[in-house]
Design an enzyme around this catalytic site. Structure first.
Site, mmCIF file in Angstrom:
data_model
loop_
_atom_site.group_PDB
_atom_site.id
_atom_site.type_symbol
_atom_site.label_atom_id
_atom_site.label_comp_id
_atom_site.label_asym_id
_atom_site.label_seq_id
_atom_site.Cartn_x
_atom_site.Cartn_y
_atom_site.Cartn_z
ATOM 1 N N ALA A 1 0.283 5.455 -0.022
ATOM 2 C CA ALA A 1 -0.636 6.586 0.021
ATOM 3 C C ALA A 1 -0.456 7.465 -1.213
ATOM 4 O O ALA A 1 0.668 7.857 -1.547
ATOM 5 C CB ALA A 1 -0.414 7.409 1.284
ATOM 6 N N ARG B 1 7.692 1.368 -3.856
ATOM 7 C CA ARG B 1 8.171 2.367 -4.809
ATOM 8 C C ARG B 1 8.847 1.728 -6.020
ATOM 9 O O ARG B 1 8.899 2.339 -7.095
ATOM 10 C CB ARG B 1 9.131 3.326 -4.098
ATOM 11 C CG ARG B 1 8.433 4.252 -3.086
ATOM 12 C CD ARG B 1 9.422 5.158 -2.380
ATOM 13 N NE ARG B 1 10.320 4.386 -1.538
ATOM 14 C CZ ARG B 1 11.468 4.848 -1.054
ATOM 15 N NH1 ARG B 1 11.870 6.071 -1.367
ATOM 16 N NH2 ARG B 1 12.228 4.104 -0.274
ATOM 17 N N ASN C 1 9.934 -5.632 2.704
ATOM 18 C CA ASN C 1 9.623 -4.484 1.858
ATOM 19 C C ASN C 1 10.786 -3.499 1.923
ATOM 20 O O ASN C 1 11.263 -3.180 3.006
ATOM 21 C CB ASN C 1 8.324 -3.839 2.346
ATOM 22 C CG ASN C 1 7.986 -2.533 1.653
ATOM 23 O OD1 ASN C 1 7.721 -1.538 2.306
ATOM 24 N ND2 ASN C 1 7.979 -2.522 0.329
ATOM 25 N N GLY C 2 11.239 -3.062 0.735
ATOM 26 C CA GLY C 2 12.269 -2.033 0.708
ATOM 27 C C GLY C 2 13.363 -2.275 -0.301
ATOM 28 O O GLY C 2 14.082 -3.278 -0.231
ATOM 29 N N LYS D 1 1.381 -4.022 8.806
ATOM 30 C CA LYS D 1 2.520 -3.428 8.103
ATOM 31 C C LYS D 1 3.286 -2.592 9.122
ATOM 32 O O LYS D 1 2.722 -1.674 9.738
ATOM 33 C CB LYS D 1 2.018 -2.553 6.951
ATOM 34 C CG LYS D 1 3.116 -1.763 6.199
ATOM 35 C CD LYS D 1 3.876 -2.629 5.227
ATOM 36 C CE LYS D 1 5.011 -1.840 4.564
ATOM 37 N NZ LYS D 1 4.544 -0.778 3.656
ATOM 38 N N GLN E 1 -6.125 -1.529 3.624
ATOM 39 C CA GLN E 1 -5.271 -1.124 4.743
ATOM 40 C C GLN E 1 -5.964 -0.030 5.549
ATOM 41 O O GLN E 1 -6.379 0.995 5.005
ATOM 42 C CB GLN E 1 -3.910 -0.613 4.283
ATOM 43 C CG GLN E 1 -2.990 -0.386 5.485
ATOM 44 C CD GLN E 1 -1.643 0.200 5.132
ATOM 45 O OE1 GLN E 1 -1.558 1.363 4.765
ATOM 46 N NE2 GLN E 1 -0.581 -0.591 5.263
ATOM 47 N N CYS F 1 3.467 3.980 8.855
ATOM 48 C CA CYS F 1 3.523 5.308 8.244
ATOM 49 C C CYS F 1 4.245 6.287 9.163
ATOM 50 O O CYS F 1 3.858 6.466 10.323
ATOM 51 C CB CYS F 1 2.124 5.822 7.941
ATOM 52 S SG CYS F 1 2.130 7.483 7.201
ATOM 53 N N PRO G 1 0.827 -1.206 0.000
ATOM 54 C CA PRO G 1 0.000 0.000 0.000
ATOM 55 C C PRO G 1 0.858 1.251 0.000
ATOM 56 O O PRO G 1 1.822 1.354 0.769
ATOM 57 C CB PRO G 1 -0.810 -0.124 1.303
ATOM 58 C CG PRO G 1 -0.005 -1.040 2.168
ATOM 59 C CD PRO G 1 0.699 -1.978 1.249
#
Length: 315
Positions: free
Chosen positions: A26, A234, A209-210, A149, A78, A109, A24
């Site tokens: 934003a 991303r 993730n990353g 997450k 989410q 976040c 997810p």
């Protein structure tokens, strides 16, 4: 050739055809981008984060965030917030949430507008409240898996394993770990060794993730961390074909992906909204493209969908 690290996976009773998810994001993972990534091979797609408090009011923005496309199965919504009761209320009172197969809770976040309310990554420092939110959500999810997450921590990763263990104990069916601290925001390098320690501390599936932007990155991340899957964030922006690359088949060239993406935007949104919101995606599609500055400059002033499509065909 498909990566040897691709596999099917179960989250609770939900079966994923592969272990590559769209994380997810934003402002980015709206219905149009999720559909494009699903068609490129994503095993799971997740909405932008949705406020459990905002769900009470049923405003237009919230309705847009909860739109699903035909065939979005399995699907994930989410949610974010800081009040366990608000999560219960949201799941019991919001019909749109019933359509989603997986309920994810944002505890990662780092943005102040989220953390100042006690939500997002602020929960990493309030493990008791975070666990209470997971329990309340699981009790209200009608058997659907509840996932979390998270980031590694605020300043460092020393409490990441304990936090993950507590989320598992509270009822989380899966964790997605972004390999950065809150302090890092989106800078620096994702710490996959720290993600590996989180993976080793729990029995439930863990997605990392990353910084995964290629098939090689995917394979290295899984091999070195032992995670069950990878969530592309991303790395998928401007490159939804990355899912197909990892799965071992050709999907879309960059220009084709950009045009199809814009077409889906026009299908699901008004022309003015589609044109304005596609611009941020266009910036990613145009990275590294000859003449990108000229095309981007013209996109900033265009107001018609047909003109946007014509410009994208120049990629």
């Amino acid at each position: 050739m498909k990566s040897a690290f691709v596999k099917s996976l179960k989250i609770g009773e939900v079966v994923l055809k592969n272990n590559i998810a769209l994380a997810p994001l934003a402002g980015f993972t709206d219905i149009a981008f999720r559909r494009l990534c699903k068609e490129c091979g994503a095993g799971l797609t997740a909405t932008e984060m949705v406020s459990v408090n905002g769900l009470k009011y049923g405003n237009e923005k919230t309705e847009i965030l909860l739109r699903r496309f035909d065939g979005e199965n399995p699907s994930c919504v989410q949610l974010f917030g800081s009040d366990p009761n608000a999560f219960k209320d949201a799941l019991s009172m919001t019909e749109e949430l019933a359509a989603f197969d997986v309920i994810d809770i944002n505890m990662g976040c780092p943005m102040p507008k989220v953390t100042k309310t006690g939500a997002g990554s602020a929960l990493l420092e309030d493990c008791a409240r975070a666990a209470e939110i997971v329990r309340a959500t699981a009790e209200s999810a009608n058997g659907r898996p509840v996932t979390v997450k998270m980031r590694l921590g605020k300043e460092d990763s020393k409490n990441a394993e304990h936090f993950a263990e507590e989320m598992e104990r509270a009822g989380a069916a899966m964790l997605t770990v972004h390999g950065r601290t809150v302090r890092q925001l989106y800078s620096g390098v994702a710490d996959w060794k720290a993600i590996a320690r989180v993976k080793a501390s729990v029995k439930i599936p863990v997605f990392g993730n990353g910084d995964v932007t290629s098939k090689k990155d995917f394979e290295t991340a899984v091999a070195e961390s032992g995670v069950d899957g990878v969530a592309l964030g991303r790395g998928a922006l401007g490159n939804p074909a990355l899912f197909g690359e990892i799965l071992g088949y050709e999907t879309l060239e960059k220009r084709e992906a950009a045009v199809l993406h814009a077409t889906y935007m026009s299908k699901y949104f008004s022309e003015s909204y589609a044109v304005a919101n596609f611009r941020k995606h266009a910036a990613h599609y145009l990275k590294g493209i000859q003449g990108a500055r000229r095309i981007k400059s013209r996109l900033m002033s265009e107001k018609s969908f047909s003109a946007v499509i014509d410009l994208l065909k120049e990629i």
